[in-house]
Design an enzyme around this catalytic site. Sequence first.
Site, PDB file in Angstrom:
ATOM      1  CG  ASP A 115      -1.813   1.204   1.319  1.00 28.52           C
ATOM      2  OD1 ASP A 115      -1.659   2.144   0.510  1.00 28.52           O
ATOM      3  OD2 ASP A 115      -2.672   1.226   2.222  1.00 28.52           O
ATOM      4  CG  ASN A 171       1.215   3.728 -13.388  1.00 30.57           C
ATOM      5  OD1 ASN A 171       0.756   4.449 -14.260  1.00 30.57           O
ATOM      6  ND2 ASN A 171       0.481   2.796 -12.776  1.00 30.57           N
ATOM      7  CE1 TYR A 222      -4.217  12.511 -10.781  1.00 27.86           C
ATOM      8  CE2 TYR A 222      -4.411  14.095 -12.579  1.00 27.86           C
ATOM      9  CZ  TYR A 222      -4.066  12.836 -12.120  1.00 27.86           C
ATOM     10  OH  TYR A 222      -3.564  11.899 -13.003  1.00 27.86           O
ATOM     11  CE  LYS A 265      -0.532  12.293 -11.617  1.00 25.04           C
ATOM     12  NZ  LYS A 265       0.356  11.116 -11.452  1.00 25.04           N
TER      13      LYS A 265
END
Length: 265
Positions: free
Chosen positions: A59, A86, A148, A152
């Site tokens: 995890d 990823n 998000y 990124k």
Amino acid sequence: MGIALVTGASAGLGLEFAWQLATARHDVVLVARDEGRLTRLAGQLEAAAGIHAEVLAADLTDRADVERVAERLRSDERPVGLLVNNAGLGLNQHFVSGDLAAEDRALELMVRTVMALSHAAAGAMVRRERGAILNVGSVAGLIASGTYSAHKAWVRVFTEALAVELKGTGVTATVVAPGFTRTEFHERGRIDTAHYPAIGWLDAEDVVAAALADVRRGVVLSTPSLRYKAASALLRLAPRSAVRTFGGYRRALLDEALEAPAPDA
């Protein structure tokens, strides 16, 4: 590349990375939470490609589990030559009204874990004078649409800085920034994609192939497809006020999705 370690390998882009690396005759280390799913995948890869697939259930929002993966990256026994960071998740919520615990998990997974595993891999690879790190970013990192986008954006700048530091060591760092890609990502994040334009969608196979080709060439910023190369260039040149306006459009779509009745209502 030798052995490749792929996080989030049980689904989406991670699954495609695992298949393409295996069919290119690379042994793989598969990392995700679902051990059963990873074990089935490992068996399929070994049978289809004749490679060795190692399962490492973890995890990656849990720091102890992250450290276990980091130790595998540091190991000189069957050394990892390519790290693919990823693993990620989508938060179908606004920041102000949303669940802070969910935000913490996303930050841990998409920022701290990327940093920790990159640190472990880079140290071992520099010592061996060869290797590559591939971090999965997103075109979302160029806009202003929730945390998000912020995560990124961090991945992109972090990878660029890492590439600068690694220059001349024999180790490379690449960030791939795809746009909308057909995977399980949106479904698992309960993200409504009905309003997303059909022309914007990419196939996972093409995204992964482009990313791996760029890793082999030592490219730092990898943007699959001409349409997203053009969109990324426009976003970099556009005034930030215009970029924020686009983020507001994305927010409106999220408002609509959150206000819609549940499927079984």
